[in-house]
Design a protein around this motif. Structure first.
Motif, short mmCIF file in Angstrom:
data_model
loop_
_atom_site.label_atom_id
_atom_site.label_comp_id
_atom_site.label_asym_id
_atom_site.label_seq_id
_atom_site.Cartn_x
_atom_site.Cartn_y
_atom_site.Cartn_z
N VAL A 35 31.27 109.63 125.91
CA VAL A 35 32.31 108.70 126.34
C VAL A 35 33.69 109.24 125.99
CG1 VAL A 35 33.31 106.41 125.89
CG2 VAL A 35 30.83 106.66 126.29
N SER A 40 36.63 107.83 128.70
CA SER A 40 36.12 106.67 129.43
C SER A 40 36.28 105.37 128.63
CB SER A 40 34.63 106.86 129.75
OG SER A 40 34.42 108.07 130.45
N VAL A 42 34.18 101.95 128.00
CA VAL A 42 32.82 101.44 128.15
C VAL A 42 32.84 99.98 128.58
CG1 VAL A 42 30.64 100.94 126.94
CG2 VAL A 42 31.91 103.05 126.44
N VAL A 58 30.71 102.81 132.69
CA VAL A 58 32.02 103.15 132.15
C VAL A 58 33.07 103.14 133.26
CG1 VAL A 58 31.00 104.62 130.36
CG2 VAL A 58 31.73 105.64 132.54
#
Length: 297
Positions: A35, A40, A42, A58
């Protein structure tokens, strides 16, 4: 955010690969790295999710919705990456990164809670079959995908070892069918490998797209065989289940221009293999349903 693997994933890996505990233990940290590497945001972990991977919904830095999928080596994620790259979004979910850390795939976001299985039975089978047809393409000339002969060879050994007095006649019939089918195989195509209705999700750029392949190279009837037994619980519960199954084999074979007897043979092999495997890991009821279904063929 905590990236705890869903119970379904933990249970499935425990049944199929007790040694996968190391991957599960490292999964939360691997998810955090994946991530962070992409910057990104989430939204959530998909639950119940699949039986062989962690799926995280995401948003990328440009607000594009996407999916991060993390899978152990035994699930062959790099083979999945290669197949998705070869399909290039035709009939299947689009790969958003051509390369990445081993076992981490970045995919376009579909509608994860809406599969073709949500449609009425006849319509769902029609849409699923149409999606599958689009995936059957020539494999890359330098491909390293497993072949149907190789995969079913491993499965055949496990079937022999797991057979008991009750299942032995079906196992022998399934193994004989496999030998006959491999002796006269038609041209090979790139196949999804584990195709069923739940593997077809609603999308934006196309109504339905396939996800989660375990690709293999071989004849199309092998791929179609798993679809024949979709909703097996409903088939078993129906007083006309055996007749419905035989009609389904005929209709799917005709609609996708696959030899009906070859489809019947691979359906037999795959149902028996799944039934014996289910019984071996303690899913007795599932195993019995699959073996009863196989007996109709």
């Amino acid at each position: 955010m905590a990236f705890e693997p869903p119970r379904r994933l933990v249970k499935a890996l425990g049944e199929a690969a007790p040694g996968a505990d190391d991957w599960l233990a490292k999964l939360p940290e691997a998810a955090r790295r994946a991530v962070a590497l992409r910057g990104s945001t989430v939204e959530r972990v998909q639950v119940p999710g699949g039986r062989s991977s962690l799926v995280i919904l995401v948003r990328l830095p440009d607000d594009t919705p996407a999916v991060l999928k993390l899978a152990p080596g035994r699930a062959r994620p790099e083979s999945e990456r290669a197949a998705l790259a070869h399909w290039g979004g035709l009939g299947a979910v689009r790969l958003l990164e051509p390369a990445g850390a081993e076992g981490v795939l970045l995919l376009e976001r579909l509608h994860p809670d809406v599969s073709v299985r949500s449609l009425p039975e006849a319509k769902s089978m029609l849409e699923a079959a149409g999606t599958l047809r689009r995936l059957w393409v020539e494999p890359p000339t330098d491909h390293v995908f497993e072949t149907v002969a190789e995969r079913t060879g491993r499965q055949a050994e496990a079937m022999r070892a797991g057979a008991d007095a009750q299942s032995a006649p079906l196992v022998e019939a399934a193994l004989a069918a496999r030998e006959e089918l491999l002796a006269s195989a038609p041209p090979a195509r790139l196949l999804h490998g584990v195709f069923r209705q739940s593997k077809v999700l609603a999308g934006e750029r196309s109504p339905w797209l396939a996800v989660g392949p375990d690709p293999v190279v071989g004849e199309c009837a092998f791929d179609l065989a798993r679809l024949v037994r979709d909703r097996v619980e409903d088939l078993i519960a129906s007083p006309s289940g055996a007749a419905t199954t035989r009609r389904r084999v005929k209709r799917l074979a005709e609609s996708l221009e696959v030899d009906q007897e070859r489809l019947r043979g691979w359906t037999l092999f795959r149902a028996v293999e799944s039934g014996v495997r289910a019984r071996r890991v303690g899913r007795t009821q599932d195993g019995e349903l699959l073996l009863e279904f196989a007996a109709w063929l």
